[in-house]
Each structure stands twice: as C-alpha cells, then as structure tokens.
Enzyme design. Structure first.
Site: not given
Lengths: 386, 387
Positions: B181, B327
């Site tokens: 990230q 996810c």
C-alpha cells in the site's frame, strides 16, 4: 529482423492479443473481487476468458486455474497434489527428461520428506510406460510426465501412462507447455488430472499460464491469501493478461490440425536438408514420436554456444538447448538422459518453428547453418593443427 | 440517469497509466526474445530487464541483485514468509506478525503451521498500530522472522516499521514488511525502514496487474516458492514477464516523480471529505491513526448503517468504494483488522473504505458525501441534522 526459429523458448505476442491487453488495461475494469459494478464487470470478463480457454482445451470452465506461467503451474501441480495426498503416501514418479520446473519442484518435495523416482528414457528420449508401472508402489500418489520434451521434442506416451495411473488411482500430471499450440492438447482425451500450459509459448503475454485441474482433483494452494481462482491461487487477477491469453489460446486452437501438418512438413524438410548436406550431424529425438515444431541436432566438432552466436550474427535465431538452463554452461540433464554427455553433448542446436514459419525461411536457415558449421569446423581444425 | 462514474477504490487497484500501457504495447513489439536466450533477441530482452531492475532498485535504495520479480504482492508475501521460514527452520520455528496483516501474509503463516511452525500475532492499538512492547515480548530465541506491514490496507495507518526494524535487528530476527500500500504512494527506502524483505505490487501504483517484486537483503536466506530454471538467480524461476516488469518500473518512476503533488492533492481531498462527513453525518467515525496515515485510505464507520447496503447504493450511483480489502469482499466476514482495533462486530460491519486517487477531484468527494448522507438519512434519519 532475421529468421526467428526459437519458438520453443518464447513466441512473439500476437498483435491482436497485445491490443486486447492494452484496451483492457485502458478500460480499467477494477478488481474482480470488488463488489461494485466495475468489479462485477471484471468478474464477467474473467468468466468469459475462462470459458474461452476451457473450450480451446475441451474441458470445463471451473477446471481452469490461471497462474503466473508454466513454471508456477508445474510447481502448483506437483506441490499442491503431493501436499493434498500426503496422507495416502509420499512417493512420486517423474521422467528423467522433465523441465527444470518439474524436476526442481520434485527435488524440493524431497526436502519435505517425499520420495522421488526418476524413470530413465531410451536414446530417443522416450519413456517406457512399463518402466513407470514397475516403479509404482502403494505409496505412489503422483506421476508427472511431460507431453513433449522441450529440448529434443520427443512426444511421450501420455495416454498410456494416464491409463496406468487411473487404474492405480494415482494422480497424473503432464507438463504440456511445449505441446500447445503445435499439437492438439485435450486433457480429457489425454486422461490426465493436471496439465500445465504457458501463455507465452502460444503467442499470449508472458507472466501468464494455465493449470488444468480435473474436477475433484485434490490440490493445496501454493500462493495463499485470497479466494481467487477457487481458492487455488490467491492474488488480484491479471485480468488484461488473462483476456489476452484467452484470445491467443482461441486463435491457436483455430485450424490447429492443419497448422500441425504444415509445421511437421517444414520441420521434416529442415531436418532432411541439414542431414543431406552435412556430415557428422545427428537428428535427436524419436523418429515417429516427434513434436512437429522442434528439430534438435548434435553437431560433431562444434559447440552449441558458438553455433548460436554465429547463426545469430547471420540473422538466424536458434538455441543451444533450453533457454531456462542456457546459463548453466553444463550438460543438459536431457542430453545426459539420452546418453549424450561430455564433448558429444556440446555441439547441440535446437531449431523450433511456428505456424508463421515459411518454407523459404527454413531453406535459408538451413543454408546459414551449413555455412556456419563448415566455418566453425575448419576454424577449430586450423586451431588444432596450428 | 447515467452518472459520472467515480472510482474511490484505489487501495484495491488503480487504473493503469496510459503511458505505461503504451510502453507495454511497444515492449511486446520490441522485445521478442526470452531474456535467458543467448542470442541477440534474448540479450536485448535481458538488458531491458536489468535496466528495469536497476531503476526500481534505485527508487527503493537497494542493490539490483536484491530485487526479485514476482507475479504480484500476494506471491511476494508468500515467498517472503514461506521462503525465510523454510530456509531458517533449523534455527527456529517461530514467526511473529501483526494481527492486522493482509490475508496473504496471515494465510502464508497459517499454512506454515502444518509444517511445524508456530505463529504469534502481535496486537494493535485502537488506531491499528502495532503495540511495540508486545512485539518485543513476542520475540523468542526460536523466532526466525517478523512481518510487519508498512501501510495498513483497510484503515491506512502507518506502522512503525523502522522502530520495529531496530528491535528485530537487535534480536537478530529478519524483518519483512508488506509495503504493497505504500510503495509509489510515499517514499519507501529499505534502509530507512530497516527491513530485510519488502513486498510491492505494481497494480497499486498505476502499473499492470500480475507483476510485483520482493526485496531480499543480501545475505538473508530465502528459499524459492516456485521451482524451476535459473531466472531471478533461481529464487523465482519462470520466463520473466518483461513487458509487465518494464511497465511496473515506469509506473513507479512516474509515481515517485509526482509524489509530492499527488500527496498534497490527496491530503486536500481527504481533509475535504472528512470535513464534509463531520458536517453531514456527525455520528460517523474515521478509523485509523490521527496523524500517521496514508492520505489515500479513509476508513469510515457509519454506526447503524450496514456497509454492504452503503456500497450497493453507491455502486448503483456509479461510485466504487469498498468495505475493506477487495480480496475478502464477498466473504461477508467482518474485517479482522477492525476487530483487532477494538471495533465491535456491528461497527465493523458498518465500516466502508474510501480510497481516492490521482484522477479524483473535490467534486467527486462532494458527490460521494451527498450520496452517503442520503443513504444514512434513509437508514437512520434521526441522527442527521437538517442541511
């Protein structure tokens, strides 16, 4: 740009597939796992690509697992099946001429406590199903034998071995990376449980592969951390890559039978031309069970690296063996397995054609090869007697 | 009515930069050979591959030979965790990670339990930041790897990786950080962070999907996850996805060039979003650390309003946001991250993630706030003040 005859190493991406990849990337579908509309669109595109891929292989859509390539597909097949079946036994059987990705995965499994039996091949590179039958024990849980050998092109008796495996309730995997798109590959008629393909061998993008997993085959994932690919392969899906792969596999499947016949004609032409014009050159592999796109030669009094570099210089791109092991500088395990080792195995060269290869290219390549061999031999003879 | 589509889910994936798509298309025409081939076509590909490696290594402050290309962040995390654990299993069998790691780290750890390893998950505070003392206490002489993510993917909190790195180093434990990230969004330098392994993912910073990398400090033992040829020094075999790798390198380069401007813009969008949110939905809460956070991740709890409902309504209006990690969406499990931070199950189920990116503007933020306010009004009007 020269004559590219190294399609067994990699093939140029189909322009149509490259375009699809670019368009799909531009359209920016979102993450197929997201619940919003863009995520759903992505999922629909995924499903379609999966169906197209399944159709080309004559299997069910949910039997297709997309991976990052043939190597990962092979690793997933072997490690995944062995870990899933380890309670039934810890023995696996592979041939002595498997690609490094199968061979080295098997060696890795040995470190986890599995036992591996390597089945030797005959001088033509062929595995005898009888040898496999004799190697099986009640502990055997997996057999892995490639469809087509990547160095010498021998086509293995996959259907015979799969029958054997089925009778003994042993899982059977085949690395079909070199078979498709040059031969028909249908996991159903081959009778296999697991089958690996690599996208960049059939003009799809690199970094993509397929593992066929017959419905009901137990498999433990290799890459974890999400429910993608039925939980068998985590990671945000490379959707543009998958769409491009699907297009390439579809195109490859079209007219495959006709392409195979023509490919074989050109390959035989090349082999005959070379053998007719040069002495001390041997065509390796099996005379009947030969892949239509690979011609591998042993050339006495030369070395493979000089052959490749000199031919490259004259605009003909070939390979000394497999690209994956080209940097090792040691005798290929495949050549050792067919009984060629040491100096004999040094002067080898692999031509690998594609359905775009023309007769003229084959004739030109053969002529260049002849000149290069003659030149290298006289140079080495001169060196020796200087 | 067709609304302008607004994508506020950049933590899940980002659109590929057009320049990158162009580069990839060119690469497909230009680089035909397999980088492992000896001939000219192969060598040209090899050179391009190594240039990309050098470029990325330069941006991360590491040596090119410490960088291994993978098929993405998930594979990089799996390779780091399983690779180091298996390589050091003779030394010890204990791993330490935070409770808020991405599933690819947590699941990789869990799969190792079956190989005889044990895992300690270190708790986080209410901001989602690792409790440093608890980390120190979790280390044992058996510990062979610690994994602490850099930027938390659901709430945006930045973890104190460099402090953790110092502790880990003093115990002789290699430290892995999932920087999926943060790479391309804030400066990430491996030596500043003091990590031994670091994962990154191309599609989080405008690069193509299906490409990532794992940094492995020289001398850190790490077994391969995938076995095969000699590519990536045998640690990550498989014919390299050259076009994808070139695309990733370019995307990272461009992201780093635009870092300051991008960060300022995102800060402005974030500030505006939170300000408007406070005005229109006063009971809404923003999760995560008050000062140490990624500008582009805003985690919002709308008490009493199920996240799923909010997301579906937003989606119908053409706005893409997320409940947490993509996810696991669809799994309907409340986020392990939010629960670890002390949110109740109900609160966790009422939490959405807004992650603006490069192509968003203030208008997008205003639109999404209006929509959120409308949804909240319909669900629980008594809490919303009149406009």
């Amino acid at each position: 740009m020269g004559i590219y005859l190294d399609h067994a190493a990699t093939t140029p991406v189909l322009p149509e597939a490259a375009q699809m990849l670019a368009e799909a990337s531009l359209r920016g579908f979102g993450n197929p796992s997201s619940i919003h509309i863009r995520g759903q669109m992505a999922r629909e595109a995924m499903d379609e690509a999966r169906q197209v891929t399944a159709k080309a292989l004559g299997c069910l859509a949910d039997e297709i697992v997309f991976t990052s390539g043939g190597t990962e597909a092979n690793s997933l097949a072997l490690i995944g099946a062995c870990l899933a079946r380890q309670d039934s036994g810890r023995h696996l059987v592979i041939s002595a001429v498997e690609h490094e990705s199968v061979r080295n995965t098997a060696h890795f499994l040995e470190t986890l406590g599995f036992r591996v039996t390597e089945i030797p091949v005959d001088p033509a590179g062929l595995v005898d199903p009888g040898d496999i039958a004799r190697a099986l024990t009640p502990e055997t849980i997996l057999i892995s034998v490639m469809t087509v050998n990547n160095i010498i092109g021998t086509v293995q008796p996959v259907t015979e071995i799969s029958e054997l495996a089925r009778k003994r309730k042993i899982l059977f995997h085949t690395d079909a990376v070199q078979a498709f798109p040059n031969m028909l590959v249908e996991p159903g008629s081959l009778g296999v449980d697991l089958l690996s393909l690599s996208s960049h061998k059939f003009r799809g993008p690199k970094g993509m592969g397929v593992l066929y997993v017959r419905k009901g085959t137990p498999l433990v994932p290799l890459v974890r951390g999400g429910h993608q690919e039925n939980g068998l392969r985590a990671g945000t899906e490379n959707l543009p890559g998958i769409m491009a792969l699907a297009l390439a596999i579809k195109r490859s499947r079209e007219n495959l039978e006709k392409a195979e016949t023509e490919l074989r004609r050109l390959r035989n032409l090349l082999a005959e031309d070379i053998l007719a014009n040069l002495d001390h050159v041997k065509l390796n592999g099996h005379s009947e069970r030969a892949a239509p796109h690979i011609a591998h030669f042993s050339v006495d009094f030369t070395d493979g690296e000089s052959l490749v570099r000199n031919m490259d210089h004259e605009g003909v791109i070939v390979s000394a063996g497999s690209a994956c092991s080209s940097e090792e500088g040691k005798t290929s395990h495949v050549l050792e397995a067919i009984g060629q080792s040491g100096p004999l195995a040094r002067g080898t060269v692999r031509f690998s054609l594609s359905r775009e290869t023309t007769e003229q290219e084959v004739r030109d390549a053969s002529a260049v090869f002849r000149n290069v061999v003659v030149r290298l031999r006289s140079a080495s003879a001169a060196g020796r007697f200087a | 009515m067709v609304n302008k589509r607004i994508f506020l889910d950049h933590a899940s994936t980002t659109p590929v930069r057009p320049e990158v798509i162009e580069l990839i298309s060119e690469a497909y025409q230009r680089f035909i050979g397999n980088p492992s081939s000896l001939h000219r076509f192969g060598q040209e590909s090899r050179r391009a591959l190594e240039e990309a490696r050098e470029k990325i290594a330069g941006l991360l402050g590491c040596h090119p030979d410490e960088l291994f290309f993978t098929s993405g962040g998930t594979e990089a995390n799996n390779m780091a965790i399983k690779g180091v654990a298996r390589a050091l299993s003779e030394k010890g069998t204990h791993l330490v990670a935070t409770a808020v790691e991405h599933h690819s780290v947590l699941d990789a750890c869990r799969s190792l339990e079956r190989e005889g390893f044990s895992i300690s998950l270190v708790p986080v505070d209410s901001y989602g930041r690792i409790v440093i003392e608890a980390f120190r206490e979790a280390l044992t002489p058996q510990t062979i790897l610690a994994s602490v993510m850099h930027g938390q993917n659901e709430v945006g909190t930045l973890e104190p990786v460099s402090e953790i790195g110092e502790i880990a180093r003093s115990f002789g434990v290699p430290l892995h950080s999932d920087a999926v990230q943060t790479v391309g969004r804030i400066p990430v330098l491996v030596d500043t962070l003091g990590v031994d392994l670091l994962s990154l993912s191309s599609h989080k910073f405008g690069g193509p999907k299906g490409v990532g990398a794992l940094y492995v400090r020289r001398g850190t033992p790490c077994f391969p996850l995938i076995h095969g040829g000699n590519q990536e020094e045998g640690r990550r075999p498989g014919t390299e996805n050259l076009a994808g790798i070139l695309g990733m390198a370019r995307a990272l380069e461009l992201s780093m060039l635009e870092l300051e401007d991008g960060d300022r813009r995102l800060h402005m969008l974030r500030t505006r979003f939170i300000q408007l949110l406070r005005e229109s939905v006063p009971r809404a809460r923003v999760n995560g650390h008050p000062s140490l956070f990624l500008q582009g991740i805003i985690s919002v709890t709308l008490p009493g309003v199920p996240a799923e409902e909010v997301l579906i309504c937003l989606d119908q209006e053409g706005i893409a946001a997320s409940a947490g990690a993509a996810c696991v969406s669809g799994a309907l499990e409340p986020s392990h991250v939010l629960l670890s931070m002390g949110l109740t199950r109900k609160e966790a189920e009422a939490t959405i993630r807004i992650s603006p990116g490069k192509e968003n503007d203030v208008e997008d933020v205003e639109v999404v706030i209006r929509k959120i306010r409308g949804i909240v009004l319909r669900t629980g009007p008594s809490f919303v003040p009149p406009p």
